[in-house]
Design an enzyme around this catalytic site. Structure first.
Site, PDB file in Angstrom:
ATOM      1  CB  CYS A 135      -0.933  -0.002   1.204  1.00 51.79           C
ATOM      2  SG  CYS A 135      -2.509  -0.708   0.772  1.00 51.79           S
ATOM      3  CB  CYS A 379       5.897   0.363 -44.926  1.00 51.48           C
ATOM      4  SG  CYS A 379       5.066  -0.401 -43.525  1.00 51.48           S
TER       5      CYS A 379
END
Lengths: 428, 454
Positions: A135, A379
């Site tokens: 936490c 490409c």
């Protein structure tokens, strides 16, 4: 129908779907309703010395009208008395003996305190323990949660204390708020952990109210950073999960957590090494009922793949994750547009032209839309056009034969001039 | 006016709520070189304004709309978006549901109207050259705004009691009320558009006077009434011109209702105006409504979505029927129609209807509304010096300039009757032409002076 039963370091569960330690597992009543809906297990909301919470507590990241892409919270561990929680643990176990009940724990860094709470949890009937070293808000300011998880030595020490008394399997829950999550994972293993779970939430501020200038959630004109979870964190979780799953020193089972919302997400976590998966945000958004399609979808998927058990899926994708330097430089794909499917929106053109490699040409079609064509010669096969295309399967990446044998970066480096076809971009 | 009657004119498309607008705005793909923008005669940057709605920048969104179209609020309501922007939307191919562009445009412009955000800013720098604009309809208003943006002075002369032209008096009520049209004009006036209402050019001020007071003149007078269609008995009580019928509802709703409620109505013509009349008659409580058209359903010039609306509300279409005469005794009692069939194609390519001899039919009627096309405003157009007309319309070049270089024209008087958005586009184009004209004129004058000094 495929067998969904799993066994995480000795914790048996009818399916891999667990509720993560979080608001959905705050009470026995919630967990029993979840089990009725089909959840295989639940990690009880973290127990420790009860705390006091603030109001308000949650905030979200919404995107283009889709709510809760990410969820942030500043809620702490349980605010209910320990004896009430333990009484409910016992009740749940009595009524649902076949479901996995794991109790998440977090107390101050003190051997005595850990020993005591481990015993109480096991006395109540827990099938396993999860140590909350994750936490990142509130509790960490008091030296708990991620304050432990961020220091491998502390993580190892507390795991050792727990293992001194624990009779059930111990899972260490890791924080992602660290440079390399492998180190605390190894520390947990060294301390004797039977499994790890990850990721806990990520330090976050989800946004600022543009009228009040106060970040959310607003607590009387102030805010504090919280812990971030939900669909947005899934890629981070998958990466951390796979790095631990591939690490030979860790080598213990993993419970995957982080943005799992459906069976597809779950399958991905399992493919990258998780034995069970834990869910929170999706339940906070849609309720316990979502598990029905998770079970149904995963089961159908396994059937389609001809797998008899979900265990066949665990870690199956790990061998395909390699270092960049091991990738084949001579593998080549280029984009291909299916003109029959193309709706002429031009998004691929503008993305390629402004954001990638200027390899799509555009001209106005007679109907006022945009005709796009891939410039094959330039490409680079980056995928961007296919990613932004709104039409399913309209732009696909096609492999082309370069006529060259596979070549890794390591091999290439030995003699770059022998691989001139790879061009100046890759020359050094 | 009864409550139910008021309901019947409620807008077919209510405005979007904030969540609906956001969801719809987020659905927009933000196309490159967007087809919706191309399909809009005023070329509003549609993805641009929609994405601004998505980010909550409504002021910016409205600005994008108004920059291209100062009548963006009325166009949002009256545009046949189905055949313009929304008809071009690529999402139609993806989900079979185009983005509701008109509704989003309304969302942004409603925001602007409610907050008094003006549709344009008058240039603080004045330019020489004054322009007279005849007609405060969409083309004239758009033309005036564009001229003021550049810095020219523009004065609109309008014969109507209230400005707005067809936007105020001629739009189907369920699409837009006069209140909205007038509020939009009021915003334009606040931004600097000067309108002299109730001034009929040729009566209260002569064309010669305009010529002396102004350096250029824009003619945006629109079209006139339907006029006589040459039917025996068309002077009987109960034959009402379509334009008058639509305007009547806006001026005196009680009167329009009395005229229609419980009556049998026959509408003549197959264009969009005839559909507007049909839907109005139905909403005013007509007992039955027939639409008489001399060709077949395939040839109907009205938009398919409008025809569908008329059908759904119960209108009966009487195709292949040519009105022959109105019958009645002092008052209309019926319309006699001649049965037709389609023959060989005529010069316009459409198959010509020809009578089926001996087949006549009488449609009982209390109210007959011819909606067969409006007449040109020849009273004015014929008096414009050296302005050539072709089929009663001023002949214009691509700058909307007539054969008399000082005169420009646009809107329905030039097009013969199109959409509001076309009129706005033509008003804009004319303004650009006028600016060019005034500039050239100025440089000629300057050049001469400059030459004289030498």
């Amino acid at each position: 129908m495929a067998d969904l039963k799993v066994n995480l370091a000795g914790i048996k569960s009818p399916n891999p779907f667990w509720l993560a330690s979080a608001p959905p597992t705050n009470t026995g009543d919630q967990i029993m309703r979840a089990f009725d809906a089909g959840w295989g297990g639940a990690v009880w909301k973290t127990l420790g010395q009860p705390i006091v919470n603030v109001s308000s507590r949650y905030s979200t990241v919404d995107m283009n009208g889709q709510r809760v892409m990410g969820l942030n919270n500043i809620e702490l561990i349980t605010d209910r008395p320990l004896e009430v929680n333990f009484r409910e643990v016992a009740e749940v176990k009595k009524r649902y003996p076949n479901n996995a009940v794991i109790v998440s724990l977090m107390v101050e860094s003190n051997q005595q305190a850990w020993h005591e709470i481990v015993k109480r949890a096991e006395d109540a009937g827990a099938d396993g323990l999860e140590l909350n070293f994750g936490c990142p808000h509130g509790m960490s300011e008091r030296g708990m949660g991620s304050a432990v998880g961020q220091v491998p030595d502390y993580a190892c020490q507390i795991t050792t204390w727990v293992k001194e008394v624990a009779k059930t399997p111990v899972i260490v829950k890791l924080t992602p708020n660290i440079t390399d999550v492998i180190y605390p994972a190894r520390a947990a293993k060294k301390g004797g952990a039977d499994a790890v779970s990850l990721i806990n939430t990520i330090n976050s501020i989800t946004g600022v109210d543009l009228d009040t200038f106060v970040p959310r959630p607003d607590v009387g004109g102030k805010s504090a950073h919280g812990g971030y979870c939900g669909p947005a964190v899934k890629p981070i979780a998958l990466n951390m999960l796979s790095s631990i799953a591939k690490d030979k020193e860790v080598g213990i089972p993993i419970s995957g957590i982080g943005g799992i919302s459906n069976w597809r997400d779950a399958a991905e976590f399992i493919l990258l090494g998780a034995t069970t998966v834990q869910v929170c945000t999706a339940v906070m958004h849609y309720g316990f009922r979502i598990v029905e399609d998770m079970i149904d979808g995963l089961s159908n998927y396994l059937d389609e793949k001809g797998m008899r058990s979900v265990n066949e899926l665990i870690g199956k994708s790990l061998p395909t994750i390699s270092k960049w330097e091991e990738l084949d430089l001579n593998y080549k794909v280029i984009a291909n547009v299916n003109q029959d499917k193309c709706i002429g929106c031009g998004l691929c053109y503008v993305a390629c032209n402004d954001g990638a490699h200027q390899s799509i040409s555009a001209k106005a079609r007679e109907d006022g839309r945009t005709r796009v064509d891939i410039i094959d010669d330039t490409c680079v096969g980056c995928n961007l056009c296919s990613l932004v295309c709104p039409v399913d399967n309209c732009i696909t990446m096609k492999q082309i034969d370069t006529g060259h044998a596979p070549l890794t970066w390591k091999e290439y480096q030995k003699n770059p001039s022998a691989h001139k076809h790879l061009g100046p971009h890759n020359a050094h | 006016m009864t409550a139910s009657n008021q309901d019947s004119f409620h807008e077919i498309k209510p405005p979007l709520a904030v969540d609906q607008a956001l969801a719809e705005a987020n659905r927009c793909l933000n196309c490159y070189d967007a087809p919706c923008t191309k399909a809009c005669p005023t070329h509003i940057d549609v993805p641009g304004f929609i994405k601004k709605i998505g980010t909550g920048n409504l002021r910016g969104s409205a600005r994008v709309i108004f920059e291209a179209n100062v009548l963006g609020a009325s166009c949002a309501r009256v545009c046949p978006t189905e055949v313009l922007c929304e008809g071009a939307c690529v999402m139609d191919d993806v989900t079979w549901k185009p983005i509701q562009i008109g509704q989003l445009q309304r969302y942004a412009t409603d925001f602007a109207m409610a907050r008094g955000i003006l549709p344009f800013t008058k240039s603080p720098v004045k330019k020489p050259g004054r322009v007279a604009i005849i007609g405060a309809g969409p083309s004239g208003l758009a033309c005036a705004a564009e001229l003021l943006r550049v810095g020219h002075e523009a004065v609109i002369f309008d014969a109507g009691e209230k400005p707005g032209g067809l936007n105020t008096y001629g739009v189907a009520e369920y699409k837009m009320t006069p209140a909205v049209a007038l509020a939009e004009v009021a915003q334009l006036q606040k931004a600097g558009v000067e309108i002299r209402s109730g001034v009929r050019v040729g009566q209260h001020i002569s064309i010669a006077e305009l010529e002396t007071q102004f350096d250029a003149i824009f003619v945006g007078v629109g079209l006139g009434r339907i006029g006589k269609i040459g039917l025996a008995g068309e002077n009987l009580d109960g034959v009402v011109d379509a334009m008058d019928y639509i305007a009547e509802l806006k001026i005196d709703r009680a009167k329009a209702e009395t005229r229609t409620r419980g009556r049998r109505v026959v509408v003549i013509g197959g264009g969009n105006t005839s559909i507007d009349v049909v839907t109005q008659a139905q909403r005013l409580g007509a007992a039955e409504v027939h639409l008489v058209y001399r060709r077949g359903p395939e040839e109907l010039p009205a938009y398919a979505h409008e025809v569908e609306l008329a059908k759904q509300s119960g209108c009966r279409f009487v195709f292949l029927s040519q009105p022959v005469r109105v019958v009645g005794n002092g008052k209309v009692e019926g319309l006699v129609v001649q049965r037709m069939r389609l023959g060989a194609p005529g010069p316009d390519g459409r198959r010509k209807p020809e009578p089926v001899v001996g087949e006549e039919l009488t449609l009982a009627a209390d109210l007959i509304v011819p909606a067969t096309g409006q007449e040109a405003r020849l009273d004015l157009l014929k008096n414009l010096p050296n302005v050539k007309l072709d089929r009663n319309r001023p002949v214009v070049n691509s700058d909307m300039q007539t054969s008399n270089p000082k005169y420009f024209a646009g809107g329905d008087c030039v097009s013969g009757g199109q959409e509001v958005v076309n009129a706005v586009a033509e008003g804009k184009r004319a303004a650009a032409g006028i600016v060019k004209f005034l500039q050239n004129r100025q440089s000629t004058v300057d050049g001469r002076q400059f030459g004289a000094e030498k």
